[in-house]
Design an enzyme around this catalytic site. Structure first.
Site, mmCIF file in Angstrom:
data_model
loop_
_atom_site.group_PDB
_atom_site.id
_atom_site.type_symbol
_atom_site.label_atom_id
_atom_site.label_comp_id
_atom_site.label_asym_id
_atom_site.label_seq_id
_atom_site.Cartn_x
_atom_site.Cartn_y
_atom_site.Cartn_z
ATOM 1 N N HIS A 141 13.062 -20.522 -14.313
ATOM 2 C CA HIS A 141 14.455 -20.778 -13.942
ATOM 3 C C HIS A 141 15.403 -20.188 -14.983
ATOM 4 C CE1 HIS A 141 13.008 -23.231 -10.803
ATOM 5 N NE2 HIS A 141 12.574 -24.208 -11.576
ATOM 6 N N ARG A 150 15.599 -14.587 1.488
ATOM 7 C CA ARG A 150 14.477 -15.522 1.263
ATOM 8 C C ARG A 150 14.943 -16.926 1.674
ATOM 9 N NH1 ARG A 150 13.636 -12.218 -3.826
ATOM 10 N NH2 ARG A 150 11.440 -11.629 -3.840
ATOM 11 N N ARG A 176 14.155 -13.466 6.538
ATOM 12 C CA ARG A 176 12.712 -13.713 6.465
ATOM 13 C C ARG A 176 12.442 -15.170 6.800
ATOM 14 N NH1 ARG A 176 9.275 -12.853 1.106
ATOM 15 N NH2 ARG A 176 10.298 -14.798 0.519
ATOM 16 N N GLU A 222 1.996 -7.621 2.601
ATOM 17 C CA GLU A 222 1.797 -8.140 1.245
ATOM 18 C C GLU A 222 0.399 -8.731 1.046
ATOM 19 O OE1 GLU A 222 4.876 -11.039 0.454
ATOM 20 O OE2 GLU A 222 4.598 -12.048 2.365
ATOM 21 N N ASN A 273 5.414 -7.667 -4.699
ATOM 22 C CA ASN A 273 5.109 -8.771 -5.622
ATOM 23 C C ASN A 273 3.795 -9.441 -5.224
ATOM 24 O OD1 ASN A 273 7.691 -8.109 -6.338
ATOM 25 N ND2 ASN A 273 8.641 -9.916 -5.441
ATOM 26 N N ASP A 274 3.687 -9.734 -3.944
ATOM 27 C CA ASP A 274 2.451 -10.371 -3.484
ATOM 28 C C ASP A 274 1.348 -9.363 -3.242
ATOM 29 O OD1 ASP A 274 2.752 -13.192 -3.459
ATOM 30 O OD2 ASP A 274 4.286 -12.943 -1.920
ATOM 31 N N ARG A 288 1.053 -13.855 -10.139
ATOM 32 C CA ARG A 288 2.336 -13.235 -10.505
ATOM 33 C C ARG A 288 3.169 -14.074 -11.452
ATOM 34 N NH1 ARG A 288 5.490 -13.273 -4.699
ATOM 35 N NH2 ARG A 288 7.408 -13.403 -5.905
ATOM 36 N N CYS A 326 10.665 -4.395 -0.027
ATOM 37 C CA CYS A 326 11.597 -5.372 -0.597
ATOM 38 C C CYS A 326 11.021 -6.095 -1.818
ATOM 39 C CB CYS A 326 12.033 -6.382 0.465
ATOM 40 S SG CYS A 326 10.664 -7.340 1.124
HETATM 41 C C1 PEP Z 1 7.064 -9.873 -2.321
HETATM 42 O O1 PEP Z 1 6.047 -10.566 -2.273
HETATM 43 O O2 PEP Z 1 7.095 -8.730 -2.812
HETATM 44 C C2 PEP Z 1 8.332 -10.387 -1.782
HETATM 45 C C3 PEP Z 1 9.398 -9.620 -1.695
HETATM 46 O O3 PEP Z 1 8.386 -11.683 -1.421
HETATM 47 P P1 PEP Z 1 8.455 -12.909 -2.452
HETATM 48 O O4 PEP Z 1 8.741 -12.335 -3.821
HETATM 49 O O5 PEP Z 1 9.519 -13.798 -1.961
HETATM 50 O O6 PEP Z 1 7.087 -13.489 -2.344
HETATM 51 MG MG MG Z 2 5.943 -12.275 -1.010
#
Ligand code: PEP
Ligand code: MG
Length: 592
Positions: A198, A305, A341, A440, A463-464, A474, A511
């Site tokens: 945070h 999100r 999303r 993802e 990211n995922d 992550r 994204c």
């Molecule tokens: C991702 O996983 O790259 C993504 C954009 O979604 P989040 O970060 O919300 O999991």
């Molecule tokens: Mg994700």
């Protein structure tokens, strides 16, 4: 006076918020509070000791309430974190157990609290879920507050610091971070925390340089030491030499000049030298952030999100509230695309009110679409709200964590049912909304050809995708160095997704955080990503990078990229080939 004898030391951490600052260190180290002595309380004094503990908790609660009430408007979105701290103050695990230890073991309140925290904290720290891990930090923040009241130490009052300094702390709670006065605090460094804590989120909102997770910053930095904080590189230089200072000052000036120049051009389109127009969109978590996307020149919302709305509520929000929120975003964006999303809760985004949700391995558990399909009523409430809002603008629906085609089929069925229901009720809606899926999960890449038959677009969530492909949690700072977007496995997955998308006639967007790194833009364009979406602050830099790229002669470069065997080799290659080009501010004549 600065100690001329001091050695320059370089401390490595995690870049929490970009930017460079140079200044004097101001230690807000509270470690002293941890030195707690144990002493026995006589039977007749036990209730007074419990009373002392209760008063300390009460004071902590009042102090937190004041911080929440005095919070400036721009921090309102973070108030929920502090409300969580308020709840933790009275949590059975902490409150009742401490009283229990005082009474049963006849010990002083400080010792009892320390003992309970040492038992409770590891329980959270050992959980694999990132969100729950963060709760361990919250427990430290909360117990620090109680402890400071017990031992009579002053609460660190960041708001009252009246010098231009760089804060150095073991940890900064979100409450403390939110008290930072931008005109005084140049940046901050903490021992604890990760990029997605945070505190990191607030630092990025404030746009001040921050390096987190340094581990030993408070041991190596003394009050008034001159330090350099490089929030992009994640580096802190203590007692820099004259030479380092000069070089850094120059880099800092360049960075600021560049940022200002790039920002001035952020409203120009992101069009490559050879005329290919790429939409550069913004990621948002809350409706309030939509303005920031427009301010930074975003072409639309590439990722909304929506789960953050669920995380900040005491219970699941109803259709009307959701509809109003989506409509607010759509109204601000006008005709620009808004990619909503669907709910991505659990995994690292646990919802407090889901008490039945105790998973051993939440990242691989009932997260996102899996949860929604298991709870169709909750899902349909959101789908109805989206379809209603879609009647007012240019909406796309994006479904997270798709791992196979049945999940898409079921989603389409539920969308039809939601539309039917609205039809029967005579409520305005739009069913003809582009439906996309997040790419993802590795199985989605492998079956992209099957999935493409059912959907209108792909959006790669790096990211995922990195987390699940490379087996890297992550949110775990110990493996953060292995979270490598340029890993050949990731590049091949992106390539396959784009290739399949092109073959099947659907667009592939991105994204994940990878989309927001200007140096990666040549590779992403070369791989065929059609649209990029990122945190709003990154938009001007990425647009600028795109304007400097010419895609006509990229084949040889891309062949070389795809032939590389390590992320470092790919990075060196793109740095050599495009480093200077993408970091250069485009010529003024393109300004219209
Ligand atoms: C991702 O996983 O790259 C993504 C954009 O979604 P989040 O970060 O919300 O999991
Ligand atoms: Mg994700």
């Amino acid at each position: 006076m600065e100690d001329q004898e001091s050695q320059e030391i370089i401390l490595k951490g995690i870049g929490g918020s970009p930017g460079i600052c140079i200044g004097k260190a101001y230690l807000v180290d509270k470690e002293g509070v941890d030195v707690v002595k144990r002493y026995v309380i006589r039977e007749e004094s036990l209730s007074a000791e419990v009373g002392r503990f209760k008063t300390a908790v009460k004071k902590a609660r009042e102090a937190l309430r004041r911080i929440i009430d005095d919070m400036p408007e721009e921090f309102r979105q973070h108030a929920q974190i502090l409300e969580t701290h308020m709840l933790l103050l009275e949590d059975k695990m902490l409150y009742d157990r401490t009283i229990d230890v005082i009474e049963k073991e006849r010990v002083n309140a400080e010792w009892a609290l320390k003992k309970v925290v040492s038992l409770v904290k590891p329980m959270f720290e050992n959980m694999s879920d990132d969100y729950l891990k963060q709760r361990a930090e919250d427990i430290t923040h909360v117990s620090d507050r109680i402890m400071e009241n017990l031992v009579g130490a002053d609460q660190v009052n960041i708001a009252s610091i009246d010098k231009r300094v760089i804060l150095v702390a073991r940890d900064l709670s979100p409450a403390e971070t939110s008290q930072i006065q931008l005109e005084r605090i140049k940046g901050f460094v903490t021992n604890c925390g990760g990029r997605d804590s945070h505190t990191g989120i607030i630092a990025r909102t404030l746009e001040i340089p921050a390096v987190l997770g340094v581990g030993n910053a408070t041991l190596n930095i003394k009050n008034d030491d001159i330090i350099i904080v490089d929030g992009k590189a994640g580096i802190v230089v203590v007692n820099p030499t004259e030479q380092t200072l000069l070089e850094t000052e120059e880099r800092r000036e360049q960075y600021e000049i560049r940022k200002a120049l790039v920002a001035r051009k952020s409203h120009l389109p992101a069009q490559t030298e050879d005329g290919i127009r790429i939409s550069v969109m913004g990621n948002i978590e809350l409706p309030e952030e939509v303005v920031s996307v427009l301010d930074h020149g975003g072409d639309g919302i590439g990722l909304y999100r929506t789960e953050f709305q669920y995380l900040s509520q005491p219970d699941f929000p109803g259709e009307e509230v959701l509809f109003e929120n989506y409509k607010d975003v759509i109204d601000v964006m006008g005709n620009r695309p808004v990619t909503i999303r669907t709910l991505d809760i659990n995994g690292d985004k646990a919802v407090d009110y889901l008490r039945d949700n105790q998973e051993r391995n939440p990242a691989l558990g009932l997260r996102a679409i899996r949860y929604c399909l298991k709870k169709p009523e909750i899902f349909k409430t959101q789908l109805r709200a989206i379809l209603r809002a879609a009647a007012f603008g240019n909406v796309r629906i994006l479904v997270p964590l798709i791992s196979g085609v049945e999940e898409v089929d079921q989603t389409i069925r539920l969308l039809d049912e939601a539309a039917q229901c609205l039809e029967q009720q005579g409520v305005a809606y739009k069913r003809d909304v582009p439906l996309g899926i997040m790419i993802e999960v590795p199985s989605a890449v492998v079956t992209a050809d099957i999935l493409a038959e059912k959907v209108d677009f792909f959006s790669i969530g790096t990211n995922d995708l990195i987390q699940y492909t490379l087996a890297i949690d992550r949110g775990n700072r110990h493996v953060a160095h292995l979270h490598q977007p340029l890993h050949p496995a990731i590049l091949r997955m992106i390539k396959r997704t784009c290739d399949v998308g092109r073959e099947k006639g659907i667009k592939t967007y991105m994204c994940g955080e990878m989309a927001g790194e200007p140096l990666f833009a040549p590779i992403l364009l070369g791989l065929g990503v059609d649209e990029l979406s990122m945190n709003p602050q990154a938009i001007p830099l990425v647009k600028n990078a795109i304007r400097s790229i010419n895609t006509t002669n990229m084949d040889a470069f891309m062949d070389e990229v795809m032939g590389m065997t390590t992320p470092d080799a790919v990075e060196a290659l793109v740095q050599d080939t495009y480093g200077t080009i993408v970091s250069k501010i485009e010529p003024a004549q393109q300004e219209q």
